[in-house]
Design a protein around this motif. Sequence first.
Motif, PDB file in Angstrom:
ATOM      1  N   SER A   1      12.278 -19.022  69.728  1.00  0.00           N
ATOM      2  CA  SER A   1      12.564 -17.596  69.831  1.00  0.00           C
ATOM      3  C   SER A   1      11.972 -17.015  71.090  1.00  0.00           C
ATOM      4  N   PHE A   2      12.487 -15.851  71.465  1.00  0.00           N
ATOM      5  CA  PHE A   2      12.069 -15.185  72.673  1.00  0.00           C
ATOM      6  C   PHE A   2      11.767 -13.729  72.362  1.00  0.00           C
ATOM      7  N   LEU A   3      10.752 -13.207  73.026  1.00  0.00           N
ATOM      8  CA  LEU A   3      10.428 -11.793  72.909  1.00  0.00           C
ATOM      9  C   LEU A   3      10.390 -11.200  74.293  1.00  0.00           C
ATOM     10  N   LEU A   4      10.905  -9.996  74.446  1.00  0.00           N
ATOM     11  CA  LEU A   4      10.843  -9.308  75.724  1.00  0.00           C
ATOM     12  C   LEU A   4       9.738  -8.262  75.666  1.00  0.00           C
ATOM     13  N   TRP A   5       8.725  -8.422  76.492  1.00  0.00           N
ATOM     14  CA  TRP A   5       7.605  -7.502  76.546  1.00  0.00           C
ATOM     15  C   TRP A   5       7.565  -6.907  77.944  1.00  0.00           C
ATOM     16  N   GLY A   6       8.138  -5.715  78.106  1.00  0.00           N
ATOM     17  CA  GLY A   6       8.120  -5.061  79.403  1.00  0.00           C
ATOM     18  C   GLY A   6       8.767  -5.903  80.480  1.00  0.00           C
ATOM     19  N   GLY A   7       9.861  -6.590  80.151  1.00  0.00           N
ATOM     20  CA  GLY A   7      10.569  -7.387  81.134  1.00  0.00           C
ATOM     21  C   GLY A   7      10.068  -8.807  81.241  1.00  0.00           C
ATOM     22  N   ILE A   8       8.975  -9.170  80.555  1.00  0.00           N
ATOM     23  CA  ILE A   8       8.463 -10.538  80.582  1.00  0.00           C
ATOM     24  C   ILE A   8       9.004 -11.283  79.370  1.00  0.00           C
ATOM     25  N   ARG A   9       9.695 -12.366  79.648  1.00  0.00           N
ATOM     26  CA  ARG A   9      10.302 -13.122  78.556  1.00  0.00           C
ATOM     27  C   ARG A   9       9.273 -14.065  77.927  1.00  0.00           C
ATOM     28  N   CYS A  10       9.205 -14.041  76.630  1.00  0.00           N
ATOM     29  CA  CYS A  10       8.239 -14.872  75.913  1.00  0.00           C
ATOM     30  C   CYS A  10       8.991 -15.891  75.076  1.00  0.00           C
ATOM     31  N   GLN A  11       8.833 -17.142  75.392  1.00  0.00           N
ATOM     32  CA  GLN A  11       9.522 -18.212  74.677  1.00  0.00           C
ATOM     33  C   GLN A  11       8.600 -18.823  73.634  1.00  0.00           C
ATOM     34  N   THR A  12       9.135 -18.961  72.420  1.00  0.00           N
ATOM     35  CA  THR A  12       8.345 -19.558  71.351  1.00  0.00           C
ATOM     36  C   THR A  12       8.071 -21.026  71.653  1.00  0.00           C
ATOM     37  N   THR A  13       6.828 -21.417  71.470  1.00  0.00           N
ATOM     38  CA  THR A  13       6.463 -22.808  71.688  1.00  0.00           C
ATOM     39  C   THR A  13       7.199 -23.712  70.712  1.00  0.00           C
ATOM     40  N   ASP A  14       7.434 -24.943  71.130  1.00  0.00           N
ATOM     41  CA  ASP A  14       8.164 -25.889  70.289  1.00  0.00           C
ATOM     42  C   ASP A  14       7.327 -26.404  69.123  1.00  0.00           C
ATOM     43  N   GLN A  15       6.020 -26.120  69.138  1.00  0.00           N
ATOM     44  CA  GLN A  15       5.128 -26.644  68.096  1.00  0.00           C
ATOM     45  C   GLN A  15       4.923 -25.665  66.941  1.00  0.00           C
ATOM     46  N   VAL A  16       5.919 -24.862  66.618  1.00  0.00           N
ATOM     47  CA  VAL A  16       5.805 -23.956  65.479  1.00  0.00           C
ATOM     48  C   VAL A  16       6.000 -24.762  64.204  1.00  0.00           C
ATOM     49  N   THR A  17       4.983 -24.814  63.378  1.00  0.00           N
ATOM     50  CA  THR A  17       5.065 -25.565  62.121  1.00  0.00           C
ATOM     51  C   THR A  17       5.342 -24.612  60.975  1.00  0.00           C
ATOM     52  N   GLN A  18       5.827 -25.162  59.893  1.00  0.00           N
ATOM     53  CA  GLN A  18       6.098 -24.338  58.719  1.00  0.00           C
ATOM     54  C   GLN A  18       4.805 -23.761  58.153  1.00  0.00           C
ATOM     55  N   THR A  19       3.729 -24.544  58.234  1.00  0.00           N
ATOM     56  CA  THR A  19       2.439 -24.037  57.764  1.00  0.00           C
ATOM     57  C   THR A  19       1.998 -22.834  58.572  1.00  0.00           C
ATOM     58  N   ALA A  20       2.145 -22.917  59.894  1.00  0.00           N
ATOM     59  CA  ALA A  20       1.761 -21.804  60.756  1.00  0.00           C
ATOM     60  C   ALA A  20       2.610 -20.572  60.457  1.00  0.00           C
ATOM     61  N   ALA A  21       3.907 -20.775  60.236  1.00  0.00           N
ATOM     62  CA  ALA A  21       4.797 -19.648  59.943  1.00  0.00           C
ATOM     63  C   ALA A  21       4.444 -18.999  58.608  1.00  0.00           C
ATOM     64  N   LEU A  22       4.129 -19.826  57.614  1.00  0.00           N
ATOM     65  CA  LEU A  22       3.766 -19.294  56.299  1.00  0.00           C
ATOM     66  C   LEU A  22       2.430 -18.554  56.352  1.00  0.00           C
ATOM     67  N   VAL A  23       1.468 -19.118  57.077  1.00  0.00           N
ATOM     68  CA  VAL A  23       0.171 -18.449  57.230  1.00  0.00           C
ATOM     69  C   VAL A  23       0.344 -17.113  57.949  1.00  0.00           C
ATOM     70  N   PHE A  24       1.188 -17.105  58.965  1.00  0.00           N
ATOM     71  CA  PHE A  24       1.466 -15.860  59.686  1.00  0.00           C
ATOM     72  C   PHE A  24       2.080 -14.823  58.750  1.00  0.00           C
ATOM     73  N   GLY A  25       3.039 -15.255  57.931  1.00  0.00           N
ATOM     74  CA  GLY A  25       3.661 -14.326  56.989  1.00  0.00           C
ATOM     75  C   GLY A  25       2.674 -13.790  55.975  1.00  0.00           C
ATOM     76  N   LEU A  26       1.800 -14.665  55.453  1.00  0.00           N
ATOM     77  CA  LEU A  26       0.792 -14.237  54.488  1.00  0.00           C
ATOM     78  C   LEU A  26      -0.208 -13.285  55.139  1.00  0.00           C
ATOM     79  N   ALA A  27      -0.609 -13.590  56.373  1.00  0.00           N
ATOM     80  CA  ALA A  27      -1.560 -12.734  57.074  1.00  0.00           C
ATOM     81  C   ALA A  27      -0.949 -11.374  57.377  1.00  0.00           C
ATOM     82  N   ALA A  28       0.316 -11.352  57.782  1.00  0.00           N
ATOM     83  CA  ALA A  28       0.979 -10.087  58.096  1.00  0.00           C
ATOM     84  C   ALA A  28       1.125  -9.223  56.852  1.00  0.00           C
ATOM     85  N   SER A  29       1.553  -9.834  55.739  1.00  0.00           N
ATOM     86  CA  SER A  29       1.725  -9.057  54.505  1.00  0.00           C
ATOM     87  C   SER A  29       0.384  -8.588  53.949  1.00  0.00           C
ATOM     88  N   SER A  30      -0.643  -9.443  54.031  1.00  0.00           N
ATOM     89  CA  SER A  30      -1.973  -9.047  53.553  1.00  0.00           C
ATOM     90  C   SER A  30      -2.545  -7.926  54.408  1.00  0.00           C
TER      91      SER A  30
END
Length: 344
Positions: free
Chosen positions: A13-42
Amino acid sequence: MSLLLLQQQSWSSFLLWGGIRCQTTDQVTQTAALVFGLAASSSFVGSLYVLVPKRVCLLPRNDKRQIKWRALASGLVCLGTAAAYHVCFCQLDNSSNVSDKGGDAVGTYQLIRWTLSASVRILVHVGVLYLGPLVQSLTEVYVHLERSKSLGILSFFKTCYKAVLEPLLFCDILNDPSGQELLWVQMRNLLIAPMTEEFVFRGFIVPALLASGMKTTIVCWIAPLFFGVAHAHHAIRRIVREGEPSAVVLVQTVFQLSYTTLFGAYTSYAYIQTKSLFAVVLSHSFCNWMGLPNLAFFRKTSQLHGYRHFLVAVHVVGLVAFFKWFNILTTFPNQDILLYRTRL
């Protein structure tokens, strides 16, 4: 700020922050995504208690001071979630072009995007789901006019206007405390909550899960679980602070979690397919406006009791049409997201 999802063997995935393109690293794991979701909701739930002063937390939920502080807290969490996504999952890419390294599909997901066609499609689709409650409200107006012997098109619209719009448009918000409370309650239900919740739970958690390589169907059902956690804290407040019976609260909470899970699955799917967060915010606002179906017409004392068979039929027709509508291509044009391609 826009969010772009690129699938190679897995999602990036990519995010645009003030014209700077941010590309998601290829090492996104399901554990990291789930932890991120739990942390965001908490964080979303915790901010309502940590960032809001204790004296304000003790106020009634519909108190305008409570609503203002919670709006501020949830807004800060939105900013923090965006920053956390950037830090945890992104690697900076200043290039102006995004290369498709042999990927099978490219999809565009935008956090801030006005797409009229997508918004109309989703609103109409959700409106079909609420066909029963909508017809029930119109029937109630009709019965009221019939008993007052003032049937007519003009009288019908006047009654609808007085019941729905007049209290909001002409309440004395400057001098009338009740008018101010009503205004802030409606702002919370129709504007603040839909925007902040969809921003966090759809705008960032869904892309994080997709970027980890999860299948779309699984993401649609996992993402709402974080959404449900963000609403479960109301049970603690009702039992501890308001003294409601725990058994009653438990049953109502299970029902609410079931509802939020189904609603969250739908909005996650709608977001993935339409690529428009604005569209799902509108649908969220509409659902908050309509609330849960009111089946009081089954009571013999109800003025709608005589119309109960008709209303039940309309509710069923709405549910059937809602599920059938998923097969209509114009509602969700990207039925198979992995086969969809668009230019960035």
